[in-house]
Write a protein that holds these residues in place. Structure first.
Motif: not given
Length: 254
Positions: A48-52, A59-63, A108-112, A175-184
């Motif tokens: 994703y980042c390379v494509s941008k 990476k972020v998740v919704p609060k 921010n989930i500190a995955n950069h 900025v890529l939103e991901t699924v909380r239960r899988e990554e945070f």
């Protein structure tokens, strides 16, 4: 808190780590930059980042709530930034949009993601990165008695750098939103506390392993954990189709 430098011992100034933002200098000093291209990474996030076409991504998740103790990715003074939960005004943290969702919800989930080209600019960034003020309990020597004082409340200020303090130097930020239960699954509190503790993090890891195996047609009984060396995202587990795995068990190889 009156601007004096504290002594940890006689003739020894009290010092502290510089915060996780010190990683950037360490990457270069410890030779990590030269090794980064050989390390396993997150293929979806990396792609994703390379494509941008950007040198930096996050990476972020919704609060889950306005008062959740996480920093949010946003623009500050027209520059990419992360505003920590202790720095954002309450009225902003609670602001909602037309759909009722938090406006500042990108936690921010500190995955950069960084390119080596971006990281090699550390020399030009390091001297102008902004320090964050952190009030802490700092052990020190009483200059009158010469005895070590161990405070029970905050008595001093530490200046810290955070890992996201390079974001303002990005021209573009993916900025890529991901699924909380899988990554945070944050670990911030002591065992037995209400949330974000070792028990909740362990339960989340076990639940993910169970989902991975059951998605391939297997069955999990008890506590079973998959090593990330076995499966990164649930892939390669076809051999568990129709198999019952009984715990407690840690699966480190197939």
């Amino acid at each position: 808190m009156d601007g004096k430098i504290l002594l940890e011992g006689k003739g020894l100034i009290s010092t502290a780590p510089d915060g996780n933002g010190g990683i950037y200098k360490a990457l270069k000093v410890q030779g990590v930059l030269a090794d980064l291209e050989r390390r396993v990474a997150d293929p979806i996030f990396i792609g994703y980042c390379v494509s941008k076409n950007t040198g930096c991504g996050v990476k972020v998740v919704p609060k889950r709530a306005a008062n959740e103790p996480v920093g949010v990715v946003c623009l500050r003074d027209n520059k990419f930034s992360v505003v920590e939960y202790c720095e954002i005004p309450q009225e902003l943290s609670e602001q909602v949009d037309a759909n009722g969702d938090l406006v500042y919800r990108a936690a921010n989930i500190a995955n950069h993601f960084y390119t080596t080209e971006f990281l090699n600019r550390i020399d030009e960034m390091e001297n102008s990165m902004e320090f964050h003020v952190a009030k802490k309990k700092i052990k020190h020597i009483d200059l009158t008695t010469g005895e070590l004082v161990v405070p029970t409340s905050n008595n001093g200020i530490k200046l810290e750098l955070f890992i996201f303090d390079v974001f303002p130097y990005c021209e573009k930020l993916a900025v890529l939103e991901t699924v909380r239960r899988e990554e945070f699954s944050p670990l911030k509190n002591a065992p037995g506390s209400k949330e974000d503790n070792p028990e909740t993090s362990r339960a989340d890891i076990l639940a993910q392993s169970k989902r991975f195996i059951e998605a391939q047609g297997g069955c999990v009984v008890g506590d079973v954990e998959l090593s990330p060396l076995v499966s990164y995202d649930g892939e390669g587990l076809e051999s568990y189709n129709g198999v019952t795995v009984e715990g407690p068990k840690y699966i480190s190889s197939l």
